[in-house]
Design an enzyme around this catalytic site. Structure first.
Site, short mmCIF file in Angstrom:
data_model
loop_
_atom_site.label_atom_id
_atom_site.label_comp_id
_atom_site.label_asym_id
_atom_site.label_seq_id
_atom_site.Cartn_x
_atom_site.Cartn_y
_atom_site.Cartn_z
N GLU A 47 0.88 -1.18 0.00
CA GLU A 47 0.00 0.00 0.00
C GLU A 47 0.92 1.23 0.00
O GLU A 47 1.34 1.70 1.03
CB GLU A 47 -0.91 0.00 1.23
N ASP B 23 -7.91 -3.44 7.71
CA ASP B 23 -6.91 -2.36 7.68
C ASP B 23 -6.30 -2.20 9.08
O ASP B 23 -5.93 -1.10 9.49
CB ASP B 23 -7.52 -1.04 7.20
N GLY C 52 -5.21 3.54 9.94
CA GLY C 52 -5.59 2.14 10.06
C GLY C 52 -6.66 1.98 11.12
O GLY C 52 -7.35 2.92 11.49
N ASN D 142 -12.57 5.91 1.74
CA ASN D 142 -11.50 6.49 2.52
C ASN D 142 -10.30 6.82 1.63
O ASN D 142 -9.94 6.04 0.76
CB ASN D 142 -11.08 5.56 3.66
#
Length: 378
Positions: A122, A267, A303, A212
């Site tokens: 990511e 996440d 997160g 998000n």
């Protein structure tokens, strides 16, 4: 060894059935309704759902996958397995190329051991305007050559990379990922609707935590959310923790994309399963207060502290999904994203015996992975 689970409410793709199932050599051999044909472990009417599949997870139990530390990774994987996640992808965050390659090489060993199902980059190829909890100083323009190096470091275990479609070089990098057998996910992006469609056309097939780290929906400027939700080629990730998303937005995504294109993720970061305090997420410092993780500097959400059992439970209680629908988006759909739905993700004869036993309140009572109990039903 043969195991029979009797007097269970078995959640299958066809519905919830009062019945039983048998397991031999780590696989489901029979799924039946009514009384079991022989003696077995009496589950007293508890639910059995397929093991959860989490395709986006940064850590837990104080351990962080971005650290590249095998012991931290093992601690995190153990925590999530006890909460029902039997298939887990380790997600990294933006860092230097050397650090990313080193972490991928270390985590590849745990993939080879069967502990992890793959590695997810990511970043660093994400938009500065939507970088969230990533260090903006370490962001880079997408590069097919650089990505090829990172994929090589993962020794065949890199499963996904998140990119912002609007960045220079992004489309070629998406094509490089797909050509290398890696899922290209679109996210942390300031892209327009048209730029996002271009990313999908290039091979992007997952929306990294939809809503998000991307522009909100607007009726004259629909942006990436509309493109990702509407396109049948894309599976959308959702962080169903009640912090990242209002239940109505989770329901909107599920209603629009449908169960076959919706995947719950955690996440999660190192604080999952832990108390409030100060934690790390890659190079960034994170404060966790009342279970909500935010950057120490700037306050961006960093997160989550979510586990998949909580995401599943919220899907039923807060979003209003059926048990079958919740099982689909927490197990079968993410397994399909990984190309593993032929062997796991549902309670079907012939598939791997990855199972979660749940109480009437949908609390985890037992977890089985590959036919062996991680925690025995209680």
């Amino acid at each position: 060894m043969s195991i029979t689970l009797a007097d269970a409410r078995v959640v299958t793709p066809d519905g919830v059935h009062e019945g039983w199932l048998t397991i031999e050599d780590g696989r489901i051999t029979h799924v039946g309704q009514g009384a079991a044909p022989g003696p077995g472990l009496d589950l007293a009417g508890r639910y059995v759902v397929p093991g959860f599949v989490d395709i986006h997870n940064h850590g837990g139990a104080g351990g962080s996958f971005p650290s590249g530390d095998p012991e931290q990774a093992r601690a995190a994987a153990d925590l999530h397995s006890r909460h029902g996640t039997t298939t887990l992808v380790a997600s990294l965050v933006t860092a230097s190329l050397d650090d990313l390659a080193s972490a991928a090489a270390a985590l590849a060993e745990l993939c080879e051991d069967g502990l992890l199902a793959g590695i997810h980059f990511e970043g660093p190829y994400i938009a500065a305007a939507r970088c969230g909890a990533h260090d903006p100083a370490l962001l880079r323009e997408p590069s097919p050559r650089e990505l090829a190096r990172l994929i090589k470091a993962g020794r065949g275990h890199v499963r996904m990379v998140t990119l912002a479609a609007e960045l220079p070089g992004a489309l070629d990098t998406v094509r490089e990922a797909v050509a290398g057998g890696v899922i290209a996910a679109l996210g942390h992006s300031d892209a327009s609707y048209e730029q996002t469609i271009a990313g999908i056309d290039a091979g992007g097939s997952v929306a990294t935590h939809l809503y998000n780290a991307m522009p909100p929906l607007h009726h004259r400027d629909p942006g990436p959310i509309a493109a990702l939700l509407q396109d049948e080629r894309v599976t959308v990730e959702l962080i169903n923790d009640g912090v990242h998303l209002h239940p109505a937005m989770t329901r909107l995504a599920f209603t629009t994309a449908g169960p076959a294109r919706t995947a719950l993720i955690t996440d999660a970061m190192a604080a999952a399963g832990m108390g409030d305090g100060v934690y790390g997420l890659g190079p960034m410092s994170v404060n966790v207060i009342d279970g909500v993780a935010r950057l120490a500097e700037g306050g961006a959400i960093a997160g989550s502290t979510l586990t998949m059992d909580v995401a599943f439970r919220r899907a039923v209680r807060e979003v209003g999904l059926s048990l079958t629908e919740a099982a689909g988006i927490s197990s079968l759909t993410p397994a399909r994203v990984l190309g593993l739905d032929d062997r796991l993700g549902s309670i079907t004869a012939g598939k791997q015996a990855d199972l979660v036993v749940l109480s009437d309140d949908l609390e985890v009572s037992g977890v089985m992975r590959r036919g062996s109990w991680i925690t025995e039903p209680r």
